[in-house]
Design a protein around this motif. Structure first.
Motif, short mmCIF file in Angstrom:
data_model
loop_
_atom_site.label_atom_id
_atom_site.label_comp_id
_atom_site.label_asym_id
_atom_site.label_seq_id
_atom_site.Cartn_x
_atom_site.Cartn_y
_atom_site.Cartn_z
N ASN A 243 -13.14 13.35 -10.62
CA ASN A 243 -12.24 13.01 -9.51
C ASN A 243 -12.74 11.82 -8.70
O ASN A 243 -11.99 11.21 -7.96
N LYS A 244 -14.03 11.47 -8.87
CA LYS A 244 -14.57 10.31 -8.14
C LYS A 244 -13.85 9.02 -8.54
O LYS A 244 -13.72 8.09 -7.74
N TRP A 245 -13.35 8.97 -9.78
CA TRP A 245 -12.68 7.75 -10.22
C TRP A 245 -11.32 7.60 -9.56
O TRP A 245 -10.85 6.48 -9.33
N PHE A 246 -10.68 8.70 -9.24
CA PHE A 246 -9.44 8.62 -8.47
C PHE A 246 -9.73 8.01 -7.11
O PHE A 246 -9.02 7.11 -6.65
N GLY A 247 -10.77 8.49 -6.45
CA GLY A 247 -11.16 7.94 -5.15
C GLY A 247 -11.50 6.47 -5.23
O GLY A 247 -11.15 5.68 -4.35
N ALA A 248 -12.19 6.07 -6.31
CA ALA A 248 -12.56 4.66 -6.48
C ALA A 248 -11.33 3.78 -6.64
O ALA A 248 -11.28 2.66 -6.10
N LEU A 249 -10.33 4.27 -7.37
CA LEU A 249 -9.09 3.50 -7.55
C LEU A 249 -8.35 3.33 -6.23
O LEU A 249 -7.87 2.23 -5.91
N VAL A 250 -8.25 4.40 -5.45
CA VAL A 250 -7.55 4.32 -4.16
C VAL A 250 -8.29 3.39 -3.21
O VAL A 250 -7.68 2.54 -2.55
N PHE A 251 -9.62 3.53 -3.14
CA PHE A 251 -10.41 2.66 -2.26
C PHE A 251 -10.25 1.19 -2.65
O PHE A 251 -10.07 0.31 -1.80
N SER A 252 -10.33 0.91 -3.97
CA SER A 252 -10.19 -0.47 -4.44
C SER A 252 -8.82 -1.03 -4.10
O SER A 252 -8.68 -2.19 -3.70
N GLY A 253 -7.79 -0.18 -4.23
CA GLY A 253 -6.44 -0.63 -3.89
C GLY A 253 -6.30 -0.95 -2.42
O GLY A 253 -5.69 -1.96 -2.05
N ILE A 254 -6.87 -0.11 -1.55
CA ILE A 254 -6.81 -0.36 -0.11
C ILE A 254 -7.55 -1.66 0.22
O ILE A 254 -7.06 -2.51 0.98
N LEU A 255 -8.74 -1.83 -0.36
CA LEU A 255 -9.55 -3.02 -0.08
C LEU A 255 -8.83 -4.29 -0.50
O LEU A 255 -8.68 -5.23 0.29
N LEU A 256 -8.35 -4.33 -1.75
CA LEU A 256 -7.68 -5.53 -2.25
C LEU A 256 -6.32 -5.72 -1.61
O LEU A 256 -5.86 -6.86 -1.40
#
Length: 228
Positions: free
Chosen positions: A210-223
């Motif tokens: 599930n950490k990869w889901f969090g990483a995708l959301v964080f990356s989307g917010i950042l970019l």
């Protein structure tokens, strides 16, 4: 999400909240182990935890918890004054407590709470937790049934995948609303699409993924914020 459009988030704040998340998530786990050590010893997956195994006494566990909370307080005191107003006593449910940082983080950066952004963001975290923790609870179904511990895994039974799918849809929907109201740019929605696909197949994956889901959301917010 609270960063200025086109600007990278405050690195100090990222570091503070990153450390705070580790410390206070750890404190939550310590409280859990203190309260459940008599039950943990009866459950196959948890019977080797330090308190259940008797490697540490409950008194030592409380001392360790005190250190974690003091360090967390040290981080809290470095934020602005408005964070006190947002640091209310949430209900003692896992999703509601562990995602409180969504409200606290926005308040620390902006000095206010925009409910159209932070409430959907907070809700998405609660729904994500329900997805993850329900899957997690399935590891202990048989032991929990013997011990008498109720869980979403036992309550949902054969309908678990339907419930998890519903929570997943609510999570993504909340993230869409939050991102739209925060006026995030296109990259956010591209990453969120990938995160949605990942979340939908999550019930068939290992819990730790599930950490990869969090990483995708964080990356989307950042970019999505930098692209503005």
């Amino acid at each position: 999400m609270a960063a200025q459009p086109g600007e990278f988030p405050d690195l100090k704040m990222l570091a503070l909240f990153g450390c705070g998340a580790v410390l206070l998530r750890g404190a939550g786990c310590t409280v859990n182990d203190l309260l459940d050590h008599d039950i943990d010893v009866k459950v196959e997956r948890t019977k080797y935890r330090p308190l259940a195994l008797g490697l540490f006494t409950p008194y030592q566990g409380v001392g360790f918890l005190g250190v974690q909370l003091l360090l967390g307080l040290g981080i809290l005191l470095q934020l602005n004054n408005y964070r006190y107003a947002s640091h209310l006593k949430p209900q003692a449910y896992l999703g509601l407590t562990f995602n409180w940082g969504a409200l606290l983080g926005w308040a620390a950066i902006k000095g206010n709470l925009d409910p159209t952004i932070v409430l959907p963001l907070y809700s998405s975290g609660v729904f994500w937790t329900l997805v993850c923790d329900t899957i997690y609870a399935h590891q202990d179904k048989e032991d929990n049934l013997k011990v008498g511990v109720q869980s979403t895994a036992l309550r949902f039974g054969d309908l678990t995948k339907n419930w998890i799918s519903g929570f997943g849809i609510a999570c993504i929907g909340s993230l869409l609303v939050s991102g739209f109201n925060a006026e995030l740019a296109l990259p956010y929605y591209l990453f969120l699409t990938g995160a949605a696909g990942y979340l939908m197949k999550f019930p068939y994956c290992r819990f730790v993924s599930n950490k990869w889901f969090g990483a995708l959301v964080f990356s989307g917010i950042l970019l999505g914020r930098l692209a503005l």
